[in-house]
Motif scaffolding. Structure first.
Motif, PDB file in Angstrom:
ATOM      1  N   GLU A  21     -31.295 -26.429  15.292  1.00 48.21           N
ATOM      2  CA  GLU A  21     -31.310 -26.929  14.436  1.00 48.21           C
ATOM      3  C   GLU A  21     -30.207 -25.584  12.793  1.00 48.21           C
ATOM      4  N   ALA A  22     -29.473 -25.067  14.334  1.00 47.42           N
ATOM      5  CA  ALA A  22     -28.340 -24.446  13.342  1.00 47.42           C
ATOM      6  C   ALA A  22     -27.289 -25.567  12.493  1.00 47.42           C
ATOM      7  N   LYS A  23     -26.803 -24.822  12.052  1.00 49.33           N
ATOM      8  CA  LYS A  23     -25.728 -25.611  10.871  1.00 49.33           C
ATOM      9  C   LYS A  23     -24.453 -25.931  11.309  1.00 49.33           C
ATOM     10  N   PRO A  24     -24.633 -27.638  12.361  1.00 54.30           N
ATOM     11  CA  PRO A  24     -22.731 -27.277  12.566  1.00 54.30           C
ATOM     12  C   PRO A  24     -21.822 -26.718  12.256  1.00 54.30           C
ATOM     13  N   GLY A  25     -20.956 -26.259  13.118  1.00 53.61           N
ATOM     14  CA  GLY A  25     -19.250 -25.432  12.756  1.00 53.61           C
ATOM     15  C   GLY A  25     -18.871 -26.648  12.584  1.00 53.61           C
ATOM     16  N   LYS A  26     -17.781 -25.662  11.489  1.00 55.06           N
ATOM     17  CA  LYS A  26     -16.304 -26.832  10.846  1.00 55.06           C
ATOM     18  C   LYS A  26     -15.814 -27.812  11.603  1.00 55.06           C
ATOM     19  N   THR A  29     -17.933 -30.861  11.922  1.00 55.50           N
ATOM     20  CA  THR A  29     -18.164 -31.273  10.470  1.00 55.50           C
ATOM     21  C   THR A  29     -17.109 -32.214  10.432  1.00 55.50           C
ATOM     22  N   LYS A  49     -26.573 -38.277  14.407  1.00 56.43           N
ATOM     23  CA  LYS A  49     -27.169 -37.139  14.095  1.00 56.43           C
ATOM     24  C   LYS A  49     -25.934 -36.426  15.048  1.00 56.43           C
ATOM     25  N   ALA A  51     -22.622 -34.609  14.015  1.00 54.51           N
ATOM     26  CA  ALA A  51     -23.156 -33.489  14.268  1.00 54.51           C
ATOM     27  C   ALA A  51     -23.902 -31.975  15.002  1.00 54.51           C
ATOM     28  N   GLU A  52     -25.208 -32.701  14.243  1.00 55.96           N
ATOM     29  CA  GLU A  52     -26.306 -32.078  15.758  1.00 55.96           C
ATOM     30  C   GLU A  52     -26.608 -31.617  16.692  1.00 55.96           C
ATOM     31  N   GLU A  55     -24.115 -29.443  17.899  1.00 54.06           N
ATOM     32  CA  GLU A  55     -24.045 -28.181  17.554  1.00 54.06           C
ATOM     33  C   GLU A  55     -24.891 -27.842  19.169  1.00 54.06           C
ATOM     34  N   SER A 215     -33.538 -30.289  22.550  1.00 52.69           N
ATOM     35  CA  SER A 215     -33.717 -31.124  20.610  1.00 52.69           C
ATOM     36  C   SER A 215     -34.702 -32.462  20.867  1.00 52.69           C
TER      37      SER A 215
END
Length: 249
Positions: A21-26, A29, A49, A51-52, A55, A215
């Motif tokens: 659930e953490a926001k993917p790093g730049k 993305t 998904k 990016a998820e 991460e 996950s």
């Protein structure tokens, strides 16, 4: 004692669900947004998904990543951009058939200057050896292939090769189509292209990995696990598990 148990339970829950659930790093993305990715890949992003997934796997710049049985290279391209020019991606696959009319797609990716940090390791999926240990070893929708009759593989040997390929403290992530709990592994792998996640965990813990968590980002409770993954009614929307393991230091 009760407080300690509660803390441990919360930590386990965070590992199994919170990490994804953490926001993917730049850097992740940006890798997914790479304009060089083919449309055939990008139109699958909503379902896969990526990016998820990166991460959750903990992919960072400068890392060494192995993409095991990469297929058409959906994740290979993303890994290459996410780790950047100081990182490396090893695509582990079987040698192409001697009479193949064209090179496999993964060879074309490795030959593309846009993905110059990709190297194909085509020495076989059961007995490969990487040029160096990796930080993250990844396989997506393909671990069940180790049980395919046509390959006639020694699965414990393949699991040990994976273990040997990971740095001490490194991570292994297995994403695959879920079979029903307790379903015969060889049967579901060959007929439905699925595998029981509990069997995967047993295999990899036996090889020496420590289970970290999972996950549920690609879980689909509507999938009753009876259809093959290529069934038109289900394709692209199977119930999938993502398990994370760590190699002890």
């Amino acid at each position: 004692m009760k407080t300690q148990l509660l803390v441990a339970a919360c930590a386990a829950l965070a590992l199994s669900a919170g990490a994804v659930e953490a926001k993917p790093g730049k850097h992740i993305t940006a890798a997914v947004a790479d304009a060089a990715r083919p449309e055939a890949d990008t139109r699958r992003d909503a379902d896969r998904k990526p990016a998820e997934m990166l991460e959750f796997a903990g992919v960072k710049k400068g890392m060494k990543v192995a993409d095991f049985i990469p297929g058409g290279g959906y994740f290979t391209r993303i890994f290459a951009k996410a780790v950047g020019p100081t990182g490396k991606v090893y695509a582990v696959t079987n040698p192409p058939p001697a009479n193949a009319p064209n090179p496999p797609p993964i060879q074309a990716i490795a030959a593309d200057p846009a993905y110059g940090n990709v190297q194909v390791v085509a020495t076989g999926i059961a007995s490969f050896a990487l040029p160096e240990p990796v930080d993250v070893f990844w396989t997506s929708q393909n671990y069940h292939d180790l049980y395919l009759t046509r390959f006639n593989l020694d699965v414990p040997q393949a699991d040990k090769a994976i273990f040997n390929a990971v740095k001490p403290g490194g991570t292994l992530v297995v994403l695959d189509h879920a079979a029903a709990p307790g379903a015969p592994v060889a049967e579901t792998a060959n007929t439905l292209h699925r595998i029981d996640p509990a069997a995967v965990r047993r295999n990899l813990e036996a090889a020496g990995f420590k289970y970290v968590g999972e996950s549920k980002a690609l879980a689909n409770p509507a999938d009753d696990h009876t259809k093959g993954v290529f069934d038109p009614a289900l394709r692209g929307h199977t119930d999938q598990f993502i398990l994370k393991f760590r190699k002890p230091k």
